[in-house]
Motif scaffolding. Structure first.
Motif, PDB file in Angstrom:
ATOM      1  N   VAL A  67      24.326  37.687  53.801  1.00  0.00           N
ATOM      2  CA  VAL A  67      23.118  38.508  53.885  1.00  0.00           C
ATOM      3  C   VAL A  67      23.484  39.996  53.816  1.00  0.00           C
ATOM      4  N   PHE A  68      24.591  40.356  54.458  1.00  0.00           N
ATOM      5  CA  PHE A  68      25.020  41.754  54.461  1.00  0.00           C
ATOM      6  C   PHE A  68      25.331  42.241  53.039  1.00  0.00           C
ATOM      7  N   PHE A  69      26.091  41.438  52.293  1.00  0.00           N
ATOM      8  CA  PHE A  69      26.433  41.830  50.927  1.00  0.00           C
ATOM      9  C   PHE A  69      25.193  41.877  50.034  1.00  0.00           C
ATOM     10  N   THR A  70      24.268  40.978  50.239  1.00  0.00           N
ATOM     11  CA  THR A  70      23.027  40.981  49.462  1.00  0.00           C
ATOM     12  C   THR A  70      22.230  42.241  49.767  1.00  0.00           C
ATOM     13  N   SER A  71      22.191  42.622  51.008  1.00  0.00           N
ATOM     14  CA  SER A  71      21.449  43.836  51.393  1.00  0.00           C
ATOM     15  C   SER A  71      22.070  45.076  50.747  1.00  0.00           C
ATOM     16  N   ILE A  72      23.394  45.165  50.760  1.00  0.00           N
ATOM     17  CA  ILE A  72      24.071  46.318  50.136  1.00  0.00           C
ATOM     18  C   ILE A  72      23.781  46.353  48.639  1.00  0.00           C
ATOM     19  N   LEU A  73      23.811  45.177  48.007  1.00  0.00           N
ATOM     20  CA  LEU A  73      23.531  45.104  46.578  1.00  0.00           C
ATOM     21  C   LEU A  73      22.103  45.553  46.283  1.00  0.00           C
ATOM     22  N   ILE A  74      21.140  45.140  47.082  1.00  0.00           N
ATOM     23  CA  ILE A  74      19.737  45.509  46.874  1.00  0.00           C
ATOM     24  C   ILE A  74      19.544  47.010  47.051  1.00  0.00           C
ATOM     25  N   VAL A  75      20.162  47.576  48.076  1.00  0.00           N
ATOM     26  CA  VAL A  75      20.035  49.019  48.304  1.00  0.00           C
ATOM     27  C   VAL A  75      20.644  49.796  47.139  1.00  0.00           C
ATOM     28  N   ALA A  76      21.784  49.350  46.661  1.00  0.00           N
ATOM     29  CA  ALA A  76      22.434  50.051  45.541  1.00  0.00           C
ATOM     30  C   ALA A  76      21.575  49.989  44.286  1.00  0.00           C
ATOM     31  N   ILE A  77      20.996  48.842  43.982  1.00  0.00           N
ATOM     32  CA  ILE A  77      20.160  48.696  42.786  1.00  0.00           C
ATOM     33  C   ILE A  77      18.921  49.569  42.914  1.00  0.00           C
ATOM     34  N   LEU A  99      13.133  47.369  41.065  1.00  0.00           N
ATOM     35  CA  LEU A  99      12.347  46.499  41.948  1.00  0.00           C
ATOM     36  C   LEU A  99      12.325  45.056  41.434  1.00  0.00           C
ATOM     37  N   ILE A 100      12.270  44.866  40.148  1.00  0.00           N
ATOM     38  CA  ILE A 100      12.274  43.517  39.567  1.00  0.00           C
ATOM     39  C   ILE A 100      13.627  42.854  39.831  1.00  0.00           C
ATOM     40  N   TYR A 101      14.707  43.605  39.617  1.00  0.00           N
ATOM     41  CA  TYR A 101      16.049  43.057  39.845  1.00  0.00           C
ATOM     42  C   TYR A 101      16.264  42.699  41.329  1.00  0.00           C
ATOM     43  N   VAL A 102      15.767  43.563  42.167  1.00  0.00           N
ATOM     44  CA  VAL A 102      15.905  43.328  43.614  1.00  0.00           C
ATOM     45  C   VAL A 102      15.157  42.059  44.015  1.00  0.00           C
ATOM     46  N   THR A 103      13.971  41.836  43.486  1.00  0.00           N
ATOM     47  CA  THR A 103      13.187  40.644  43.789  1.00  0.00           C
ATOM     48  C   THR A 103      13.916  39.392  43.317  1.00  0.00           C
ATOM     49  N   ILE A 104      14.477  39.449  42.137  1.00  0.00           N
ATOM     50  CA  ILE A 104      15.215  38.298  41.606  1.00  0.00           C
ATOM     51  C   ILE A 104      16.440  38.006  42.480  1.00  0.00           C
ATOM     52  N   ILE A 105      17.161  39.058  42.837  1.00  0.00           N
ATOM     53  CA  ILE A 105      18.346  38.884  43.674  1.00  0.00           C
ATOM     54  C   ILE A 105      17.962  38.302  45.036  1.00  0.00           C
ATOM     55  N   ALA A 106      16.866  38.773  45.625  1.00  0.00           N
ATOM     56  CA  ALA A 106      16.427  38.287  46.935  1.00  0.00           C
ATOM     57  C   ALA A 106      16.047  36.803  46.856  1.00  0.00           C
ATOM     58  N   VAL A 107      15.358  36.417  45.780  1.00  0.00           N
ATOM     59  CA  VAL A 107      14.971  35.007  45.628  1.00  0.00           C
ATOM     60  C   VAL A 107      16.205  34.134  45.450  1.00  0.00           C
ATOM     61  N   VAL A 108      17.143  34.559  44.633  1.00  0.00           N
ATOM     62  CA  VAL A 108      18.375  33.801  44.421  1.00  0.00           C
ATOM     63  C   VAL A 108      19.161  33.705  45.724  1.00  0.00           C
ATOM     64  N   ALA A 109      19.223  34.790  46.465  1.00  0.00           N
ATOM     65  CA  ALA A 109      19.947  34.782  47.741  1.00  0.00           C
ATOM     66  C   ALA A 109      19.293  33.803  48.732  1.00  0.00           C
ATOM     67  N   GLU A 110      17.980  33.776  48.754  1.00  0.00           N
ATOM     68  CA  GLU A 110      17.287  32.834  49.644  1.00  0.00           C
ATOM     69  C   GLU A 110      17.543  31.385  49.227  1.00  0.00           C
ATOM     70  N   LEU A 111      17.562  31.132  47.913  1.00  0.00           N
ATOM     71  CA  LEU A 111      17.859  29.779  47.435  1.00  0.00           C
ATOM     72  C   LEU A 111      19.279  29.358  47.827  1.00  0.00           C
ATOM     73  N   VAL A 112      20.228  30.260  47.681  1.00  0.00           N
ATOM     74  CA  VAL A 112      21.607  29.970  48.066  1.00  0.00           C
ATOM     75  C   VAL A 112      21.684  29.736  49.574  1.00  0.00           C
ATOM     76  N   ASN A 113      20.967  30.560  50.325  1.00  0.00           N
ATOM     77  CA  ASN A 113      20.958  30.413  51.786  1.00  0.00           C
ATOM     78  C   ASN A 113      20.377  29.057  52.195  1.00  0.00           C
ATOM     79  N   MET A 114      19.279  28.658  51.574  1.00  0.00           N
ATOM     80  CA  MET A 114      18.674  27.354  51.889  1.00  0.00           C
ATOM     81  C   MET A 114      19.615  26.215  51.511  1.00  0.00           C
TER      82      MET A 114
END
Length: 145
Positions: free
Chosen positions: A2-12, A21-36
């Motif tokens: 989660v920490f690395f995903t957050s850093i990636l989202i902030v950087a983008i 914003l579109i890239y961040v949304t895609i990354i967040a959805v992919v991260a949630e899928l991986v987390n699940m």
């Protein structure tokens, strides 16, 4: 993760701003899928470990119950055999009594004809009975004054 995903989202968001914003949304959805997926995998592995642990314990208890049931069955069989032997022995005793002509009433009459036990006079009873203030089982020695 989660920490690395957050850093990636902030950087983008910092570099791409509105388009990011579109890239961040895609990354967040992919991260949630991986987390699940990881959570589900972890849950399944823990469930499997607990099932094997408790399964071994349950199998041990089942084998103990089976052994005890077997022992109980064997003891019941022995009891049945003993009851049959006692029944047969009682039958033989009755047959022998009938052959010899002995009845239970005659045995009772014989015991009634036995001499009665000696009767102790009441005066001797009173002398032998004394009040002793000691608990049962103690080695109390009576002191005479």
């Amino acid at each position: 993760m989660v920490f690395f995903t957050s850093i990636l989202i902030v950087a983008i968001l910092y570099y791409l701003q509105a388009d990011g914003l579109i890239y961040v949304t895609i990354i967040a959805v992919v991260a949630e899928l991986v987390n699940m997926f990881m959570t589900q995998t972890l849950t399944k592995s823990v469930e499997k470990k607990s099932n094997t642990k408790w399964g071994k314990m349950i199998e041990g208890y089942k084998s103990q119950v089976k052994a005890k049931d077997k022992t109980i069955k064997e003891l019941e069989d022995i009891q049945e055999e003993s009851v049959k032997k006692l029944y047969n022995a009682n039958k033989k005793i009755k047959n022998y009594e009938e052959q010899l002509g002995i009845t239970i009433d005659e045995e009772i009459d014989k015991s009634a004809d036995a001499p009665p036990q000696e009767k102790v006079p009441e005066s001797e009873k009173k002398e032998s009975e004394e009040f002793i203030d000691l608990p049962c089982g103690s080695n109390g020695i009576k002191k005479r004054v």
